[in-house]
Design a protein around this motif. Structure first.
Motif, mmCIF file in Angstrom:
data_model
loop_
_atom_site.group_PDB
_atom_site.id
_atom_site.type_symbol
_atom_site.label_atom_id
_atom_site.label_comp_id
_atom_site.label_asym_id
_atom_site.label_seq_id
_atom_site.Cartn_x
_atom_site.Cartn_y
_atom_site.Cartn_z
ATOM 1 N N SER A 25 18.274 59.257 27.048
ATOM 2 C CA SER A 25 18.415 60.707 26.984
ATOM 3 C C SER A 25 18.037 61.243 25.602
ATOM 4 C CB SER A 25 19.854 61.099 27.319
ATOM 5 O OG SER A 25 20.008 62.496 27.203
ATOM 6 N N THR A 26 17.339 62.344 25.598
ATOM 7 C CA THR A 26 16.962 62.992 24.344
ATOM 8 C C THR A 26 17.293 64.485 24.386
ATOM 9 O OG1 THR A 26 14.698 63.262 25.158
ATOM 10 C CG2 THR A 26 15.149 61.335 23.768
ATOM 11 N N ASP A 27 18.379 64.830 25.034
ATOM 12 C CA ASP A 27 18.822 66.225 25.058
ATOM 13 C C ASP A 27 19.302 66.589 23.654
ATOM 14 O OD1 ASP A 27 20.240 68.618 25.244
ATOM 15 O OD2 ASP A 27 21.120 68.109 27.188
ATOM 16 N N PRO A 28 18.611 67.499 22.971
ATOM 17 C CA PRO A 28 18.972 67.810 21.582
ATOM 18 C C PRO A 28 20.336 68.468 21.423
ATOM 19 C CG PRO A 28 17.252 69.291 22.359
ATOM 20 C CD PRO A 28 17.461 68.262 23.432
ATOM 21 N N THR A 29 20.889 69.020 22.492
ATOM 22 C CA THR A 29 22.222 69.621 22.378
ATOM 23 C C THR A 29 23.320 68.563 22.396
ATOM 24 O OG1 THR A 29 22.436 69.979 24.779
ATOM 25 C CG2 THR A 29 21.443 71.761 23.471
ATOM 26 N N ILE A 30 23.010 67.387 22.916
ATOM 27 C CA ILE A 30 23.983 66.290 22.983
ATOM 28 C C ILE A 30 23.656 65.202 21.966
ATOM 29 C CG2 ILE A 30 24.938 64.465 24.451
ATOM 30 C CD1 ILE A 30 24.275 66.280 26.864
ATOM 31 N N HIS A 31 22.385 64.885 21.826
ATOM 32 C CA HIS A 31 21.927 63.760 21.009
ATOM 33 C C HIS A 31 21.176 64.240 19.768
ATOM 34 C CE1 HIS A 31 23.052 61.107 24.293
ATOM 35 N NE2 HIS A 31 22.376 61.876 25.108
ATOM 36 N N GLU A 33 21.472 63.693 16.481
ATOM 37 C CA GLU A 33 21.065 62.664 15.521
ATOM 38 C C GLU A 33 19.999 61.742 16.109
ATOM 39 O OE1 GLU A 33 24.345 60.608 13.763
ATOM 40 O OE2 GLU A 33 25.393 62.463 13.280
ATOM 41 N N ARG A 34 20.118 61.418 17.377
ATOM 42 C CA ARG A 34 19.134 60.556 18.037
ATOM 43 C C ARG A 34 17.759 61.231 18.043
ATOM 44 N NH1 ARG A 34 20.558 58.934 23.980
ATOM 45 N NH2 ARG A 34 21.883 57.417 22.914
ATOM 46 N N VAL A 35 17.727 62.484 18.438
ATOM 47 C CA VAL A 35 16.460 63.216 18.492
ATOM 48 C C VAL A 35 15.858 63.325 17.095
ATOM 49 C CG1 VAL A 35 15.409 65.462 18.996
ATOM 50 C CG2 VAL A 35 17.033 64.437 20.613
ATOM 51 N N ALA A 36 16.699 63.600 16.101
ATOM 52 C CA ALA A 36 16.207 63.694 14.721
ATOM 53 C C ALA A 36 15.601 62.361 14.276
ATOM 54 C CB ALA A 36 17.335 64.114 13.785
ATOM 55 N N LEU A 37 16.244 61.247 14.608
ATOM 56 C CA LEU A 37 15.719 59.927 14.251
ATOM 57 C C LEU A 37 14.378 59.666 14.935
ATOM 58 C CD1 LEU A 37 15.927 57.082 12.984
ATOM 59 C CD2 LEU A 37 17.165 56.394 15.060
ATOM 60 N N LEU A 38 14.295 59.938 16.220
ATOM 61 C CA LEU A 38 13.055 59.708 16.959
ATOM 62 C C LEU A 38 11.911 60.543 16.380
ATOM 63 C CD1 LEU A 38 14.478 59.671 20.605
ATOM 64 C CD2 LEU A 38 13.912 57.696 19.172
ATOM 65 N N GLU A 39 12.194 61.800 16.087
ATOM 66 C CA GLU A 39 11.171 62.674 15.504
ATOM 67 C C GLU A 39 10.764 62.198 14.115
ATOM 68 O OE1 GLU A 39 12.984 66.542 15.763
ATOM 69 O OE2 GLU A 39 12.401 66.794 17.876
ATOM 70 N N TRP A 40 11.734 61.744 13.327
ATOM 71 C CA TRP A 40 11.432 61.253 11.981
ATOM 72 C C TRP A 40 10.552 60.003 12.048
ATOM 73 C CZ3 TRP A 40 12.356 56.787 9.202
ATOM 74 C CH2 TRP A 40 12.101 56.859 7.824
ATOM 75 N N LEU A 41 10.893 59.074 12.925
ATOM 76 C CA LEU A 41 10.095 57.858 13.067
ATOM 77 C C LEU A 41 8.658 58.190 13.470
ATOM 78 C CD1 LEU A 41 12.693 55.545 14.835
ATOM 79 C CD2 LEU A 41 11.812 55.281 12.502
ATOM 80 N N GLN A 42 8.507 59.093 14.404
ATOM 81 C CA GLN A 42 7.164 59.485 14.821
ATOM 82 C C GLN A 42 6.411 60.167 13.684
ATOM 83 O OE1 GLN A 42 8.343 61.573 18.421
ATOM 84 N NE2 GLN A 42 7.550 59.898 19.670
ATOM 85 N N ALA A 43 7.097 60.990 12.889
ATOM 86 C CA ALA A 43 6.466 61.667 11.751
ATOM 87 C C ALA A 43 6.022 60.672 10.686
ATOM 88 C CB ALA A 43 7.424 62.691 11.151
ATOM 89 N N GLN A 44 6.680 59.505 10.631
ATOM 90 C CA GLN A 44 6.314 58.466 9.672
ATOM 91 C C GLN A 44 5.151 57.605 10.163
ATOM 92 O OE1 GLN A 44 7.880 58.701 6.679
ATOM 93 N NE2 GLN A 44 8.770 60.428 7.770
ATOM 94 N N GLY A 45 4.665 57.902 11.336
ATOM 95 C CA GLY A 45 3.544 57.132 11.883
ATOM 96 C C GLY A 45 3.960 55.906 12.665
ATOM 97 N N ILE A 46 5.251 55.753 12.922
ATOM 98 C CA ILE A 46 5.728 54.627 13.738
ATOM 99 C C ILE A 46 5.226 54.858 15.171
ATOM 100 C CG2 ILE A 46 7.763 53.398 14.620
ATOM 101 C CD1 ILE A 46 7.423 53.190 11.560
ATOM 102 N N PRO A 47 4.596 53.873 15.778
ATOM 103 C CA PRO A 47 4.067 54.053 17.138
ATOM 104 C C PRO A 47 5.188 54.001 18.182
ATOM 105 C CG PRO A 47 3.610 51.840 16.379
ATOM 106 C CD PRO A 47 4.237 52.567 15.222
ATOM 107 N N LEU A 48 6.004 55.042 18.191
ATOM 108 C CA LEU A 48 7.183 55.129 19.047
ATOM 109 C C LEU A 48 6.855 55.909 20.311
ATOM 110 C CD1 LEU A 48 10.280 54.947 19.591
ATOM 111 C CD2 LEU A 48 10.499 57.055 18.256
ATOM 112 N N THR A 49 7.195 55.307 21.439
ATOM 113 C CA THR A 49 7.061 55.963 22.742
ATOM 114 C C THR A 49 8.467 56.262 23.241
ATOM 115 O OG1 THR A 49 5.043 54.731 23.213
ATOM 116 C CG2 THR A 49 6.187 55.710 25.095
#
Length: 124
Positions: A25-31, A33-49
């Motif tokens: 789940s990536t509902d930003p109203t519940i998760h 910190e999780r969503v922020a981490l996923l977005e940060w990793l992607q912004a760093q060029g990590i090949p995250l799906t």
């Protein structure tokens, strides 16, 4: 994790489809910190799906990844940890309660993520 569903998956071409995979789940109203981490990793060029799937579909996805990422909701040992490890895929997770009882420490366990033993590493 149901062993009939969550088990190592043979890779037809030998190469995993996903470098780093998060399934959940990536509902930003519940998760938040999780969503922020996923977005940060992607912004760093990590090949995250990022995928949303459950049961057999999630198991099939995790079995086709080099690394499964876990970010718990409340610092608790969630089912994703067990599910990812059962598929034989390497796991990176936040330092959640209960990892020590599984023999997983802050530096993780040695293993190649395939062939019978999974690797787990944690972050703070």
């Amino acid at each position: 994790a149901d062993p009939a569903i969550w088990q190592p998956v043979g890779l037809a071409g030998g190469e995993p489809e996903y470098d780093v995979l998060f399934v959940g789940s990536t509902d930003p109203t519940i998760h938040t910190e999780r969503v922020a981490l996923l977005e940060w990793l992607q912004a760093q060029g990590i090949p995250l799906t990022v995928k949303h799937a459950y049961g057999p579909a999630a198991a099939a996805l995790m079995g086709r990844a080099k690394v499964v990422l876990n970010r718990s909701l409340a610092g608790d040992l969630n089912l994703r940890v067990m599910e990812a490890l059962c598929t034989g895929t390497a796991l990176v997770t936040d330092a959640v309660d209960g990892l020590a009882e599984l023999g997983i420490g802050l530096r993780g366990n040695a293993g190649n993520g395939r062939g019978g033993r999974s690797t787990a590493a944690t972050y703070r």
